[in-house]
Design a protein around this motif. Sequence first.
Motif, mmCIF file in Angstrom:
data_model
loop_
_atom_site.group_PDB
_atom_site.id
_atom_site.type_symbol
_atom_site.label_atom_id
_atom_site.label_comp_id
_atom_site.label_asym_id
_atom_site.label_seq_id
_atom_site.Cartn_x
_atom_site.Cartn_y
_atom_site.Cartn_z
ATOM 1 N N TRP A 72 51.701 45.803 49.716
ATOM 2 C CA TRP A 72 50.648 45.572 48.740
ATOM 3 C C TRP A 72 49.265 45.880 49.303
ATOM 4 C CZ3 TRP A 72 50.675 45.528 43.767
ATOM 5 C CH2 TRP A 72 51.843 45.221 43.088
ATOM 6 N N PHE A 73 49.107 45.708 50.602
ATOM 7 C CA PHE A 73 47.822 46.007 51.230
ATOM 8 C C PHE A 73 47.430 47.461 50.962
ATOM 9 C CE2 PHE A 73 45.610 47.899 54.871
ATOM 10 C CZ PHE A 73 44.437 47.157 54.854
ATOM 11 N N TYR A 74 48.354 48.381 51.176
ATOM 12 C CA TYR A 74 48.077 49.806 50.971
ATOM 13 C C TYR A 74 47.918 50.134 49.484
ATOM 14 C CZ TYR A 74 49.546 50.127 55.809
ATOM 15 O OH TYR A 74 49.640 49.941 57.158
ATOM 16 N N ILE A 75 48.686 49.475 48.653
ATOM 17 C CA ILE A 75 48.593 49.703 47.210
ATOM 18 C C ILE A 75 47.211 49.292 46.711
ATOM 19 C CG2 ILE A 75 49.480 48.994 44.956
ATOM 20 C CD1 ILE A 75 52.239 48.682 46.309
ATOM 21 N N LYS A 76 46.783 48.080 47.095
ATOM 22 C CA LYS A 76 45.472 47.589 46.650
ATOM 23 C C LYS A 76 44.343 48.496 47.140
ATOM 24 C CE LYS A 76 46.220 43.332 48.111
ATOM 25 N NZ LYS A 76 46.037 41.915 48.430
ATOM 26 N N LYS A 77 44.443 48.888 48.397
ATOM 27 C CA LYS A 77 43.413 49.752 48.973
ATOM 28 C C LYS A 77 43.340 51.082 48.224
ATOM 29 C CE LYS A 77 41.884 51.261 53.480
ATOM 30 N NZ LYS A 77 41.918 51.034 54.881
ATOM 31 N N SER A 78 44.478 51.663 47.927
ATOM 32 C CA SER A 78 44.519 52.955 47.238
ATOM 33 C C SER A 78 44.017 52.840 45.799
ATOM 34 C CB SER A 78 45.940 53.500 47.235
ATOM 35 O OG SER A 78 46.370 53.743 48.545
ATOM 36 N N ILE A 79 44.406 51.773 45.114
ATOM 37 C CA ILE A 79 43.988 51.612 43.722
ATOM 38 C C ILE A 79 42.480 51.389 43.650
ATOM 39 C CG2 ILE A 79 44.146 50.056 41.725
ATOM 40 C CD1 ILE A 79 47.173 49.955 42.267
ATOM 41 N N ARG A 80 41.931 50.630 44.563
ATOM 42 C CA ARG A 80 40.477 50.437 44.586
ATOM 43 C C ARG A 80 39.759 51.762 44.846
ATOM 44 N NH1 ARG A 80 41.575 45.417 47.854
ATOM 45 N NH2 ARG A 80 41.582 43.754 46.318
ATOM 46 N N LYS A 81 40.353 52.592 45.719
ATOM 47 C CA LYS A 81 39.769 53.905 45.993
ATOM 48 C C LYS A 81 39.789 54.770 44.741
ATOM 49 C CE LYS A 81 40.368 58.110 48.639
ATOM 50 N NZ LYS A 81 41.287 58.902 49.432
ATOM 51 N N ILE A 82 40.896 54.740 44.008
ATOM 52 C CA ILE A 82 41.007 55.522 42.769
ATOM 53 C C ILE A 82 39.959 55.053 41.766
ATOM 54 C CG2 ILE A 82 42.493 56.061 40.796
ATOM 55 C CD1 ILE A 82 44.886 55.794 42.771
ATOM 56 N N ALA A 122 45.520 39.932 42.503
ATOM 57 C CA ALA A 122 44.310 40.734 42.719
ATOM 58 C C ALA A 122 44.330 41.988 41.845
ATOM 59 C CB ALA A 122 44.190 41.119 44.192
ATOM 60 N N MET A 123 45.472 42.639 41.764
ATOM 61 C CA MET A 123 45.572 43.846 40.941
ATOM 62 C C MET A 123 45.523 43.508 39.457
ATOM 63 S SD MET A 123 45.658 46.600 42.761
ATOM 64 C CE MET A 123 44.274 45.796 43.511
ATOM 65 N N GLN A 124 46.109 42.390 39.080
ATOM 66 C CA GLN A 124 46.053 41.963 37.681
ATOM 67 C C GLN A 124 44.607 41.650 37.278
ATOM 68 O OE1 GLN A 124 48.686 41.964 35.454
ATOM 69 N NE2 GLN A 124 47.101 41.574 33.935
ATOM 70 N N LEU A 126 41.896 42.966 38.673
ATOM 71 C CA LEU A 126 41.204 44.247 38.617
ATOM 72 C C LEU A 126 41.461 44.922 37.269
ATOM 73 C CD1 LEU A 126 40.579 46.722 41.339
ATOM 74 C CD2 LEU A 126 41.835 47.604 39.398
ATOM 75 N N TYR A 127 42.705 44.893 36.836
ATOM 76 C CA TYR A 127 43.099 45.465 35.547
ATOM 77 C C TYR A 127 42.366 44.757 34.407
ATOM 78 C CZ TYR A 127 46.171 46.591 31.612
ATOM 79 O OH TYR A 127 46.662 47.010 30.406
ATOM 80 N N ASP A 128 42.348 43.439 34.445
ATOM 81 C CA ASP A 128 41.683 42.659 33.396
ATOM 82 C C ASP A 128 40.183 42.942 33.351
ATOM 83 O OD1 ASP A 128 44.125 41.540 32.737
ATOM 84 O OD2 ASP A 128 43.786 39.708 33.913
ATOM 85 N N ARG A 129 39.550 43.078 34.510
ATOM 86 C CA ARG A 129 38.120 43.375 34.552
ATOM 87 C C ARG A 129 37.815 44.744 33.946
ATOM 88 N NH1 ARG A 129 38.514 41.235 39.734
ATOM 89 N NH2 ARG A 129 38.407 43.315 40.636
ATOM 90 N N GLN A 130 38.710 45.698 34.160
ATOM 91 C CA GLN A 130 38.492 47.031 33.584
ATOM 92 C C GLN A 130 38.645 46.994 32.071
ATOM 93 O OE1 GLN A 130 37.024 49.170 35.546
ATOM 94 N NE2 GLN A 130 37.357 47.542 37.031
ATOM 95 N N LEU A 131 39.577 46.179 31.572
ATOM 96 C CA LEU A 131 39.718 46.032 30.116
ATOM 97 C C LEU A 131 38.461 45.410 29.517
ATOM 98 C CD1 LEU A 131 43.408 44.861 29.606
ATOM 99 C CD2 LEU A 131 42.429 47.117 29.202
#
Length: 158
Positions: A72-82, A122-124, A126-131
């Motif tokens: 999840w560490f790498y996933i979160k880092k990559s999604i934040r970069k995107i 954390a990812m949820q 981030l998703y909610d904030r974008q909505l």
Amino acid sequence: MKAATVSQLKKELNFRSREELLELCLRLSKFKKENKELLTYLLFEEGDEVAYIQNVKQEVDELFKDINTKAWFYIKKSIRKILRVVKKYIRYSGKKDTEVELLMYFCFKLKNFSPSIKRNPAMQNLYDRQLISINKTLLKLHEDLQYDYKLQMEEMGI
């Protein structure tokens, strides 16, 4: 050195000749990659916003394919970069409909991402904030566009 305000810069640029302005733009483009990217957008892509959005979506697709899903560490880092990349392209455009469309696409990709973001708070969040951001920006658009984008969001499942 303290930077001048935008109004001071504007006043000073009014006094410069065409050649001096050209030289200043070229010099700016040599210093930062973002300056060069913004200049590229303004000169070549601003006239065809649909193609610009498609190019950004293709880049987002490639970035999502390259995510390391081992932890999840790498996933979160990559999604934040995107998300940073998407926000950068939104800033270049400065158009609200482009912002809505790109953020909707990011949310669509994030929601359909495997492993599911619902397992990571954390990812949820981030998703909610974008909505929330999409909905705030939608309020600034014309009613017809608001309706169209809300329908599109329902179709996408976001």
